[in-house]
Design an enzyme around this catalytic site. Structure first.
Site, short mmCIF file in Angstrom:
data_model
loop_
_atom_site.label_atom_id
_atom_site.label_comp_id
_atom_site.label_asym_id
_atom_site.label_seq_id
_atom_site.Cartn_x
_atom_site.Cartn_y
_atom_site.Cartn_z
N GLY A 5 0.83 -1.21 0.00
CA GLY A 5 0.00 0.00 0.00
C GLY A 5 0.86 1.25 0.00
O GLY A 5 0.59 2.20 0.73
N ALA A 6 1.88 1.26 -0.86
CA ALA A 6 2.78 2.41 -0.92
C ALA A 6 2.36 3.40 -2.00
O ALA A 6 3.08 4.34 -2.30
CB ALA A 6 4.21 1.94 -1.17
N GLY A 21 -0.74 7.82 0.90
CA GLY A 21 -0.74 8.04 2.35
C GLY A 21 0.52 7.67 3.11
O GLY A 21 1.65 8.02 2.72
N ILE A 22 0.31 6.97 4.20
CA ILE A 22 1.38 6.62 5.14
C ILE A 22 2.40 5.70 4.46
O ILE A 22 3.61 5.86 4.65
CB ILE A 22 0.75 5.94 6.38
CG1 ILE A 22 -0.17 6.94 7.11
CG2 ILE A 22 1.81 5.40 7.32
CD1 ILE A 22 -1.14 6.29 8.10
N GLY A 23 1.93 4.76 3.66
CA GLY A 23 2.83 3.83 2.98
C GLY A 23 3.75 4.53 2.00
O GLY A 23 4.94 4.21 1.90
N SER A 79 -3.90 0.10 14.32
CA SER A 79 -4.54 1.39 14.63
C SER A 79 -4.94 1.41 16.09
O SER A 79 -5.23 0.37 16.69
CB SER A 79 -5.79 1.57 13.77
OG SER A 79 -6.52 2.69 14.26
N TYR A 81 -13.63 -2.72 11.06
CA TYR A 81 -12.29 -2.13 10.84
C TYR A 81 -11.41 -2.33 12.09
O TYR A 81 -10.28 -2.80 11.99
CB TYR A 81 -12.43 -0.64 10.51
CG TYR A 81 -11.10 0.07 10.37
CD1 TYR A 81 -10.26 -0.16 9.28
CD2 TYR A 81 -10.67 0.99 11.34
CE1 TYR A 81 -9.04 0.49 9.15
CE2 TYR A 81 -9.45 1.64 11.22
CZ TYR A 81 -8.64 1.40 10.13
OH TYR A 81 -7.43 2.04 10.01
#
Ligand SMILES: NC(=O)c1ccc[n+]([C@@H]2O[C@H](COP(=O)([O-])OP(=O)(O)OC[C@H]3O[C@@H](n4cnc5c(N)ncnc54)[C@H](OP(=O)(O)O)[C@@H]3O)[C@@H](O)[C@H]2O)c1
Ligand SMILES: *[C@@H]1O[C@H](CO)[C@@H](O)[C@H](O)[C@H]1NC(C)=O
Ligand SMILES: *[C@@H]1O[C@H](CO)[C@@H](O)[C@H](O)[C@H]1NC(C)=O
Length: 299
Positions: A46-47, A50-52, A176, A204
């Site tokens: 998931g790059a 966002g964060i990735g 999270s 989630y």
């Protein structure tokens, strides 16, 4: 008179929002490690956002070969180009994987095992917010749990031999803080076949709790090897995740507040980066971190 009251109230709200934003960002953890990663290989799932994306950029900045493990190759290629440009590191590649699809994960992992000679850092970062209704993947798995947990479970296990052979190496899994709202998780029913399907927020949270439980169990299995496994709460971070997958009025308002007061993507990536590179956590395993410190968790 009325206008003065309104002005005062508006001013007070603005000051309050700016104060919260300032304090939250100021106390946010930052990775100050100078560790270089030349000769090391890292995978970030998931790059493409966002964060990735910012985790991958930082690892590339340190000289690592970085593999962006993403479902949307076109989108990820654009990010890879941007990372190459901003870091000067040209060893940034995209490989396709859909973490919700076990066949895709197997294919990705087999490709990595065939083509890579080492793997020092695996960041399990890809994730989606919860679904309102139980929706199944081609494998018959609930899609939130499949994307956030099952896919990374399979991926990590398939790459474990390579991680061990490359040790010291690290597995970082992005969980999270909301995992604490997932405590009703029935570990014997991770696919919601017996229990009623929970609310969007709860499914989630339960997938994020599964990330932590997986990390703890993995760290136990890895005792005696020089492979560590830790999980992360990145903070409240304004990213695309807020606008994907069944948004409603509540998620819309939440997203606007996070946009004003939350962390940006770079700050959100700090704890993932810290666990992936810092010499301070060389021997740390099985832990949950937030703001670059051991965090509170409910398990
Ligand atoms: N933002 C926050 O406040 C927050 C708080 C706590 C935890 N987290 C966690 O942080 C992680 C990163 O999220 P983010 O906030 O950076 O969100 P984001 O900007 O939406 O990024 C999520 C990444 O995961 C990828 N992804 C989603 N489903 C996938 C699938 N089936 N296969 C492969 N890749 C997939 C996305 O790909 P596309 O680009 O193709 O969509 C994207 O690259 C997630 O695990 C999330 O649960 C975020
Ligand atoms: C979630 O949203 C993304 C982006 O909008 C989309 O590509 C994906 O198919 C959605 N997943 C599900 C399970 O609805
Ligand atoms: C980690 O453990 C090794 C030996 O097991 C030790 O030499 C080293 O000082 C430890 N590092 C830290 C940061 O605690």
């Amino acid at each position: 008179m009325v206008c003065c009251v309104v002005t005062t109230v508006v001013a007070a709200v603005v000051v309050l929002i700016l104060t919260v934003k300032f304090i939250y960002r100021y106390q946010s953890g930052r990775c100050t490690s100078k560790t270089r990663l030349v000769g090391k290989t890292a995978i970030v799932t998931g790059a493409s956002a966002g964060i990735g994306k910012e985790t991958a950029r930082d690892l590339a900045q340190r000289g690592a070969r970085v593999i962006l493990a993403c479902r949307n190759v076109e989108k990820a290629e654009r990010i890879a180009e941007d990372i190459k440009k901003t870091t000067g590191n040209t060893d940034v590649v995209v490989r396709q994987v859909d973490t919700s699809d076990l066949t895709s994960v197997r294919k990705f992992a087999e490709d990595i095992l065939r083509t890579e000679t080492s793997l020092h850092i695996l960041v399990n970062n890809a994730g989606m917010s919860g679904m309102k209704k139980r929706k199944l993947t081609a494998d018959g798995l609930e899609v939130t749990m499949a994307t956030n947990h099952f896919g990374h479970f399979l991926l990590t296990n398939m790459l474990l031999g390579l991680l061990k052979a490359s040790a010291p190496s690290r597995v970082v899994t992005v969980s999270s803080g909301v995992h604490q709202f997932g405590s009703s998780l029935d570990v014997d029913d991770l696919n919601y076949e017996k229990n009623p399907f929970p609310k969007k927020m709860v499914i989630y949270s339960q997938s994020k709790l599964a990330n932590i439980l997986f990390t703890k169990e993995l760290s136990e299995k890895l005792r005696g090897t020089d492979v560590t496994a830790n999980s992360v709460h990145p903070g409240v971070v304004y990213t695309e995740i807020m606008w994907k997958n069944e948004t409603n009025l509540f998620t819309y308002i939440f997203a606007m507040l996070v946009r004003i007061m939350g962390k940006d993507e770079k700050l959100g990536a700090q704890t993932s980066i810290y666990l992936a590179v810092s010499e301070e956590v060389n021997n740390v395993t099985g832990k949950y971190y937030a703001d670059c410190k051991v965090g509170m968790n409910s398990v």
